[in-house]
Design a protein around this motif. Structure first.
Motif, PDB file in Angstrom:
ATOM      1  N   ASP A  15       8.591  -4.580  -3.513  1.00  0.00           N
ATOM      2  CA  ASP A  15       7.472  -4.350  -2.596  1.00  0.00           C
ATOM      3  C   ASP A  15       7.821  -3.319  -1.524  1.00  0.00           C
ATOM      4  O   ASP A  15       7.987  -3.647  -0.343  1.00  0.00           O
ATOM      5  N   ALA A  20       2.665  -6.915   0.826  1.00  0.00           N
ATOM      6  CA  ALA A  20       1.957  -8.133   0.404  1.00  0.00           C
ATOM      7  C   ALA A  20       1.692  -9.088   1.574  1.00  0.00           C
ATOM      8  O   ALA A  20       0.549  -9.511   1.782  1.00  0.00           O
ATOM      9  N   SER A  96       0.773  -8.186  -7.510  1.00  0.00           N
ATOM     10  CA  SER A  96       0.618  -6.725  -7.520  1.00  0.00           C
ATOM     11  C   SER A  96       1.578  -6.047  -6.540  1.00  0.00           C
ATOM     12  O   SER A  96       1.506  -4.831  -6.339  1.00  0.00           O
ATOM     13  N   HIS A  97       2.486  -6.840  -5.952  1.00  0.00           N
ATOM     14  CA  HIS A  97       3.471  -6.291  -5.007  1.00  0.00           C
ATOM     15  C   HIS A  97       4.890  -6.713  -5.401  1.00  0.00           C
ATOM     16  O   HIS A  97       5.679  -7.139  -4.558  1.00  0.00           O
ATOM     17  N   ASN A 211       4.272   3.152   2.645  1.00  0.00           N
ATOM     18  CA  ASN A 211       4.479   3.026   1.207  1.00  0.00           C
ATOM     19  C   ASN A 211       5.230   4.257   0.703  1.00  0.00           C
ATOM     20  O   ASN A 211       5.434   5.223   1.452  1.00  0.00           O
TER      21      ASN A 211
END
Length: 258
Positions: A15, A20, A96-97, A211
């Motif tokens: 992640d 998340a 999804s993380h 990110n």
């Protein structure tokens, strides 16, 4: 000689940017009619999630907002209710993380080659960590131990209890042969409180809060400014060393072993 490395999870090995839990916290407070910022959410990052919610509610601005909305002070029951909402929101999106961060597999391969044991600690409960650890295993990363606050009477970081349990189960006697690697101030303090070597990782950290795409798009000057800022945060917290990314952990271990 280094005998063990104890990794954090989100923001450290999976992640990138530790997103998340951030989104789940923001949505949990929105559910209470309170808008919290990314910066506010990230300040207590790494702590037990119930403690994290309390820390946010105790911030003066958020305390005032809660009292304006509810016409009373927050209670333990409010924290419990918000934790339930947070857990539901996190579990809905956590899968999804779970992508491994760069250099994880190469670093783990080095540790395995050198017979260095791999432990973990986290701010996640066992329920939250399960899909993360399963996804990591599918990608080729499987530590020797999964340790959560559930394993130590719900005592979270910065207390050293999870590290202590790691050392007990890994049969490590000399704490100066152990490195704790994490991406938050809570990680650094956890390592210091356990009297092991405490190392902060900069890229993809919660402290940086970017990110991978956002990070790579920074100009050279912007990137260096962010690196310096995060390094200062870790050093102020008492980190024994700060690394840019996990590939530098290999060089750090080689240097320590010499």
């Amino acid at each position: 000689m280094i005998e063990a490395v104890i990794f954090d999870w989100a923001g450290t090995t999976v992640d990138y940017g530790c997103f998340a839990p951030v989104q789940a916290f923001i949505e949990t407070f929105e559910n209470e009619g309170i808008e919290v910022s990314f910066d506010e959410v990230r300040q207590p990052m790494g702590a037990l999630k119930r403690d994290h919610i309390r820390a946010l509610l105790e911030m003066p601005r958020i305390t005032n907002l809660f009292e304006n909305v509810h016409h009373r002070a927050f209670t333990e029951q409010d924290i419990d209710a918000m934790l339930a909402v947070f857990t539901d929101k996190l579990m809905a999106e956590i899968s999804s993380h779970t992508l491994l961060k760069p250099d994880v597999l190469e670093t783990v391969a080095y540790l395995r080659d050198k017979d260095i044991k791999i432990g973990t600690t986290t701010g996640y409960t066992a329920e939250m960590l399960e899909p993360v650890a399963q996804a990591a295993k599918t990608q080729g990363y499987e530590p020797d131990l999964l340790m959560t606050p559930d394993d130590v009477q719900n005592i979270g970081r910065p207390a050293p209890d999870m590290i202590n349990k790691n050392l007990e189960r890994l049969a490590i006697q000399n704490r100066q042969t152990v490195i704790k690697v994490g991406d938050t101030v809570s990680d650094i303090l956890e390592g210091k409180n356990a009297n092991v070597l405490s190392v902060g990782v900069i890229e993809g950290s919660s402290v940086m809060g970017l990110n991978e795409s956002e990070y790579t798009q920074l100009s050279g000057e912007q990137r260096q400014s962010e690196i310096d800022r995060v390094r200062q945060v870790f050093e102020t917290a008492g980190a024994d060393a700060v690394i840019l990314n996990l590939s530098e952990l290999v060089h750090l271990i080689e240097k320590m072993n010499q």
